[in-house]
Design a protein around this motif. Structure first.
Motif, mmCIF file in Angstrom:
data_model
loop_
_atom_site.group_PDB
_atom_site.id
_atom_site.type_symbol
_atom_site.label_atom_id
_atom_site.label_comp_id
_atom_site.label_asym_id
_atom_site.label_seq_id
_atom_site.Cartn_x
_atom_site.Cartn_y
_atom_site.Cartn_z
ATOM 1 N N ALA A 161 6.538 -2.371 13.108
ATOM 2 C CA ALA A 161 5.663 -2.555 14.294
ATOM 3 C C ALA A 161 4.390 -2.566 14.469
ATOM 4 C CB ALA A 161 6.575 -1.444 15.380
ATOM 5 N N LEU A 162 3.766 -1.534 13.605
ATOM 6 C CA LEU A 162 2.442 -1.333 13.438
ATOM 7 C C LEU A 162 1.717 -2.615 13.017
ATOM 8 C CD1 LEU A 162 0.495 1.798 12.791
ATOM 9 C CD2 LEU A 162 -0.348 -0.242 11.615
ATOM 10 N N TRP A 163 2.322 -3.204 11.977
ATOM 11 C CA TRP A 163 1.906 -4.328 11.219
ATOM 12 C C TRP A 163 1.939 -5.431 12.136
ATOM 13 C CZ3 TRP A 163 5.455 -3.288 6.570
ATOM 14 C CH2 TRP A 163 5.165 -2.425 5.622
ATOM 15 N N GLN A 164 2.933 -5.557 12.911
ATOM 16 C CA GLN A 164 2.894 -6.666 13.818
ATOM 17 C C GLN A 164 1.881 -6.366 14.944
ATOM 18 O OE1 GLN A 164 4.781 -9.393 13.867
ATOM 19 N NE2 GLN A 164 3.947 -10.164 15.485
ATOM 20 N N GLU A 165 1.564 -5.512 15.326
ATOM 21 C CA GLU A 165 0.566 -5.181 16.326
ATOM 22 C C GLU A 165 -0.783 -5.409 15.864
ATOM 23 O OE1 GLU A 165 -1.319 -1.304 18.883
ATOM 24 O OE2 GLU A 165 0.586 -1.133 17.831
ATOM 25 N N LEU A 166 -0.993 -5.458 14.478
ATOM 26 C CA LEU A 166 -2.332 -5.636 14.053
ATOM 27 C C LEU A 166 -2.484 -6.792 13.127
ATOM 28 C CD1 LEU A 166 -3.381 -1.833 12.873
ATOM 29 C CD2 LEU A 166 -4.325 -3.423 14.890
ATOM 30 N N GLN B 79 -4.326 11.143 2.425
ATOM 31 C CA GLN B 79 -3.593 10.819 0.963
ATOM 32 C C GLN B 79 -2.132 11.387 1.103
ATOM 33 O OE1 GLN B 79 -5.932 12.188 -2.467
ATOM 34 N NE2 GLN B 79 -7.254 13.190 -1.191
ATOM 35 N N SER B 80 -1.442 10.313 1.178
ATOM 36 C CA SER B 80 0.221 10.465 1.102
ATOM 37 C C SER B 80 0.532 9.143 0.749
ATOM 38 C CB SER B 80 0.682 11.030 2.499
ATOM 39 O OG SER B 80 0.605 9.984 3.419
ATOM 40 N N LEU B 81 1.840 9.060 0.078
ATOM 41 C CA LEU B 81 2.500 8.072 -0.032
ATOM 42 C C LEU B 81 2.683 7.005 0.966
ATOM 43 C CD1 LEU B 81 3.402 6.236 -2.346
ATOM 44 C CD2 LEU B 81 5.531 7.335 -2.385
ATOM 45 N N ARG B 82 3.089 7.581 2.243
ATOM 46 C CA ARG B 82 3.600 6.989 3.377
ATOM 47 C C ARG B 82 2.281 6.298 3.887
ATOM 48 N NH1 ARG B 82 6.089 10.568 7.668
ATOM 49 N NH2 ARG B 82 4.287 12.008 7.271
ATOM 50 N N ALA B 83 1.122 6.997 3.826
ATOM 51 C CA ALA B 83 0.019 6.286 4.294
ATOM 52 C C ALA B 83 -0.613 5.198 3.432
ATOM 53 C CB ALA B 83 -1.382 7.240 4.270
ATOM 54 N N SER B 84 -0.355 5.168 2.036
ATOM 55 C CA SER B 84 -0.732 4.200 1.060
ATOM 56 C C SER B 84 0.313 2.944 1.468
ATOM 57 C CB SER B 84 -0.301 4.719 -0.052
ATOM 58 O OG SER B 84 -1.422 5.807 -0.592
ATOM 59 N N LEU B 85 1.700 3.255 1.756
ATOM 60 C CA LEU B 85 2.622 2.183 1.936
ATOM 61 C C LEU B 85 2.289 1.381 3.154
ATOM 62 C CD1 LEU B 85 5.780 3.787 0.807
ATOM 63 C CD2 LEU B 85 4.656 2.240 -0.244
ATOM 64 N N LEU C 144 -11.278 -1.022 4.954
ATOM 65 C CA LEU C 144 -10.319 0.084 5.254
ATOM 66 C C LEU C 144 -10.563 1.430 4.578
ATOM 67 C CD1 LEU C 144 -6.355 -0.707 5.590
ATOM 68 C CD2 LEU C 144 -7.236 1.481 4.277
ATOM 69 N N LEU C 145 -10.830 2.188 5.295
ATOM 70 C CA LEU C 145 -11.070 3.712 4.649
ATOM 71 C C LEU C 145 -9.757 4.330 4.661
ATOM 72 C CD1 LEU C 145 -14.337 4.458 6.644
ATOM 73 C CD2 LEU C 145 -14.023 3.407 4.585
ATOM 74 N N SER D 50 -0.708 1.116 4.533
ATOM 75 C CA SER D 50 -1.902 0.346 4.257
ATOM 76 C C SER D 50 -1.765 -0.960 3.628
ATOM 77 C CB SER D 50 -2.798 1.026 3.419
ATOM 78 O OG SER D 50 -2.510 1.075 1.942
ATOM 79 N N LEU D 51 -0.440 -1.134 2.979
ATOM 80 C CA LEU D 51 -0.350 -2.609 2.282
ATOM 81 C C LEU D 51 0.085 -3.565 3.492
ATOM 82 C CD1 LEU D 51 2.221 -1.665 -0.420
ATOM 83 C CD2 LEU D 51 -0.310 -2.102 -0.828
ATOM 84 N N GLY D 52 0.519 -3.099 4.799
ATOM 85 C CA GLY D 52 0.576 -4.276 5.563
ATOM 86 C C GLY D 52 -0.435 -4.668 6.488
ATOM 87 N N LEU D 53 -1.512 -4.182 6.203
ATOM 88 C CA LEU D 53 -2.942 -4.266 6.936
ATOM 89 C C LEU D 53 -3.945 -5.236 6.118
ATOM 90 C CD1 LEU D 53 -3.801 -0.645 7.962
ATOM 91 C CD2 LEU D 53 -2.438 -2.204 9.245
#
Length: 344
Positions: A54-59, A72-78, A67-68, A80-83
């Motif tokens: 949903a966030l990827w769709q929004e952006l 530091q978490s795997l969830r945040a890294s995943l 992108l800064l 970021s892949l859709g941005l």
């Protein structure tokens, strides 16, 4: 969140026309909502992959110059892949966790033994920002000050936030007896009541009840589980002083200019203490490392915690009271705090 805001302000000073988008969790957003010059995109961590989509769709129609990657978490890294971003900046390999450096193009210059706030400022440094003066300007609405006054009244007071967050093998909390001694001293010697704050978890409520049972009834105001995050900001803004272990409110106080007396034994105050008030912390971390890990502090990796249930017992009430007295002597009674917050 509070340690990151000065980096946002530094970027705004350097590029006043830049569009800043902050992807933020729901709880964190309730603390920082209204931060000037920032477009928040709220991500509910509990929604998992569906929330990411949903966030990827929004952006989907937005492409960022930079992108800064500051979380530091795997969830945040995943996520970021859709941005879409031309450049992705992350931590240097020594500081990166959960293989974050695999998800970024550019890495920060090494900065050994950096405070968390300084690590965030390193992102601005890499982008060429030179003015790194500290500025927060946290927004606190008038309704939050109304909430704070309804709890505390108009007389001066100090805030004690006795608990840190609930985590596995989290031994950062001090004793009820220690807090009760501080509350009694603040009342007898400074005429200050104490407002107890915290969340609504069972652990926090039980510790609050134990503290109150050891105190005179007229010296303590129980606000545990009784404030919004904005209301907590207002309470801290109006307080003479805040006392807390390694937990978020010490950084909230630091951001608001309220003296923060941090209690540290399981974590390193030089990395995670209230940035402007580290010299006033009661710091038993080196002693805890030697006592319970049988090592010198410099032998540990930066930020390594002491995972021992007795570590915080190294903090003595008389040490906390000594620091409290020193802070109260040098810190004047806050004046017109709501007006100053509104101006900010």
């Amino acid at each position: 969140m509070c340690n990151l805001v000065p980096t946002v302000r530094a970027l705004q000073r350097h590029w006043p026309e830049a569009r800043l988008t902050w992807i933020i969790g729901k709880g964190e957003h309730s603390l920082l909502a209204g931060l000037s010059g920032v477009e928040f995109v709220v991500y509910d961590k509990s929604t998992g992959l569906a929330g990411m989509r949903a966030l990827w769709q929004e952006l989907a129609d937005t492409r960022f110059d930079v992108l800064l990657h500051m979380q530091q978490s795997l969830r945040a890294s995943l996520l970021s892949l859709g941005l879409k971003a031309d450049v992705r900046v992350g931590y240097d390999k020594a500081r990166a966790k959960d293989a974050q450096h695999w998800f970024t193009h550019r890495h920060l210059a090494p900065h050994p033994r950096a405070h968390v706030l300084e690590s965030f400022l390193d992102f601005a440094r890499l982008l060429g920002v030179e003015d790194l003066s500290l500025d927060w300007q946290l927004p606190i609405p008038a309704v939050a000050f109304d909430e704070a006054r309804a709890l505390s009244g108009e007389a001066p007071y100090l805030v004690i936030n006795p608990c840190s967050s609930m985590r596995l093998r989290n031994f950062r909390n001090w004793s009820a007896e220690g807090y009760a001694s501080v509350i009694e001293h603040a009342w007898v010697h400074h005429g200050l009541k104490t407002v107890l704050t915290g969340g609504s978890s069972t652990q926090e409520r039980e510790l609050g009840e134990r503290i109150q049972a050891l105190c005179r009834p007229d010296t303590v105001i129980d606000a545990i589980g009784g404030t919004s995050l904005k209301g907590l900001l207002a309470l801290i803004q109006r307080a003479r002083l805040l006392v807390a272990p390694d937990t978020g409110p010490v950084h909230m106080a630091n951001a608001l200019g309220t003296p923060a007396l941090g209690l540290y034994a399981t974590s390193n105050v030089d990395r995670a203490g209230p940035y402007l008030w580290r010299a006033f912390a009661v710091d038993r971390y080196p002693e805890a490392v030697r006592t319970y890990m049988h090592k010198a502090p410099e032998e540990l990796s930066w930020g390594q915690r002491v995972r021992h249930p007795d570590a915080m017992s190294l903090i003595r009430a008389e040490d906390v009271i000594e620091r409290l007295d020193a802070l109260l002597v040098q810190s004047p009674v806050p004046q017109d705090t709501e007006s100053r917050a509104d101006e900010a």
